[in-house]
Design a protein around this motif. Sequence first.
Motif, short mmCIF file in Angstrom:
data_model
loop_
_atom_site.label_atom_id
_atom_site.label_comp_id
_atom_site.label_asym_id
_atom_site.label_seq_id
_atom_site.Cartn_x
_atom_site.Cartn_y
_atom_site.Cartn_z
N HIS A 196 16.34 -18.84 4.81
CA HIS A 196 17.00 -18.18 3.69
C HIS A 196 18.29 -18.93 3.34
O HIS A 196 19.09 -19.23 4.20
CB HIS A 196 17.35 -16.72 4.03
CG HIS A 196 16.17 -15.82 4.06
ND1 HIS A 196 15.67 -15.23 2.95
CD2 HIS A 196 15.38 -15.42 5.07
CE1 HIS A 196 14.62 -14.50 3.27
NE2 HIS A 196 14.43 -14.60 4.56
N SER A 210 21.29 -19.15 -0.19
CA SER A 210 21.83 -18.24 -1.20
C SER A 210 20.84 -17.94 -2.32
O SER A 210 20.88 -16.86 -2.89
CB SER A 210 23.13 -18.82 -1.78
OG SER A 210 22.87 -20.06 -2.41
N SER A 211 19.93 -18.86 -2.62
CA SER A 211 18.98 -18.63 -3.72
C SER A 211 17.81 -17.76 -3.30
O SER A 211 17.07 -17.27 -4.15
CB SER A 211 18.49 -19.95 -4.30
OG SER A 211 17.76 -20.66 -3.32
N THR A 212 17.62 -17.54 -2.00
CA THR A 212 16.51 -16.71 -1.53
C THR A 212 16.97 -15.54 -0.67
O THR A 212 16.14 -14.82 -0.13
CB THR A 212 15.50 -17.56 -0.72
OG1 THR A 212 16.16 -18.12 0.41
CG2 THR A 212 14.89 -18.66 -1.58
N GLU A 263 11.86 -9.57 -5.21
CA GLU A 263 13.30 -9.45 -5.29
C GLU A 263 13.62 -8.33 -6.27
O GLU A 263 13.13 -8.34 -7.40
CB GLU A 263 13.91 -10.77 -5.78
CG GLU A 263 15.42 -10.78 -5.85
CD GLU A 263 15.94 -12.15 -6.27
OE1 GLU A 263 16.80 -12.67 -5.55
OE2 GLU A 263 15.47 -12.68 -7.30
N ALA A 268 11.12 -18.44 -11.71
CA ALA A 268 11.49 -18.39 -10.30
C ALA A 268 11.32 -19.73 -9.58
O ALA A 268 11.52 -19.80 -8.37
CB ALA A 268 10.66 -17.31 -9.60
N THR A 269 10.98 -20.78 -10.30
CA THR A 269 10.79 -22.07 -9.66
C THR A 269 12.14 -22.72 -9.34
O THR A 269 13.17 -22.33 -9.90
CB THR A 269 9.97 -23.02 -10.56
OG1 THR A 269 10.67 -23.21 -11.79
CG2 THR A 269 8.59 -22.45 -10.86
N ARG A 313 13.90 -22.57 -6.61
CA ARG A 313 14.78 -21.80 -5.72
C ARG A 313 14.37 -21.91 -4.25
O ARG A 313 14.99 -21.30 -3.40
CB ARG A 313 14.75 -20.32 -6.10
CG ARG A 313 15.33 -20.00 -7.45
CD ARG A 313 15.25 -18.52 -7.76
NE ARG A 313 15.76 -17.68 -6.69
CZ ARG A 313 15.65 -16.35 -6.65
NH1 ARG A 313 15.03 -15.71 -7.62
NH2 ARG A 313 16.15 -15.67 -5.64
N LEU A 367 11.36 -20.84 -3.25
CA LEU A 367 10.45 -19.73 -2.97
C LEU A 367 9.07 -20.20 -2.51
O LEU A 367 8.43 -19.53 -1.69
CB LEU A 367 10.31 -18.83 -4.20
CG LEU A 367 11.57 -18.11 -4.62
CD1 LEU A 367 11.36 -17.40 -5.96
CD2 LEU A 367 12.02 -17.13 -3.56
#
Length: 172
Positions: A2, A4-6, A67, A100-101, A103, A105
């Motif tokens: 994890h 900050s973006s996830t 999220e 959402a790309t 990041r 994920l």
Amino acid sequence: MHDSSTAGVRIRPAATADLDELTEIYNHYVVHTPITFDIEPVTAAARRAWLEARPAAGRHRLLVAEEAGKVLGYAASGPFRDKQAYETSVETSVYLAPHATGRGLGALLYGALFDALAGEDVHRAYAGVTQPNAASMRLHERFGFRPVGVFEGVGRKFGSYWDVAWLEKRLA
């Protein structure tokens, strides 16, 4: 894994309530990209059997990244081929909502999927990546997939023929 973006993202098994969002994500790629070789958008009703064939345990899984109550993407494993001797091989994929790309994920989802599969009787994972797709190739290579071949001009979409690179990951 994890950052900050996830940080606010939760990975969990997919539920029937996710079906509309999962279908919307998939249909983006059907309509706008050659990434999947479906030509026409699919309905949530048509995708129900796909979801139900991927329970919370076993070789065939479907995990979602969520999220704030919104599904951002998914990773799935399913049958590689339908003959019995292939049962310990799975085909995997990752799809993210277009917003959402970038990041991390995809990596988060694949990490969770392969952690889940580690306890299952799975010998190999395969992925077919329509070319060109540098981001997907990098993701798969990061997770230990290696190229095993390219099917040239194997699919026709948007008036063009597309190559598909096949990748293999050895599992325990």
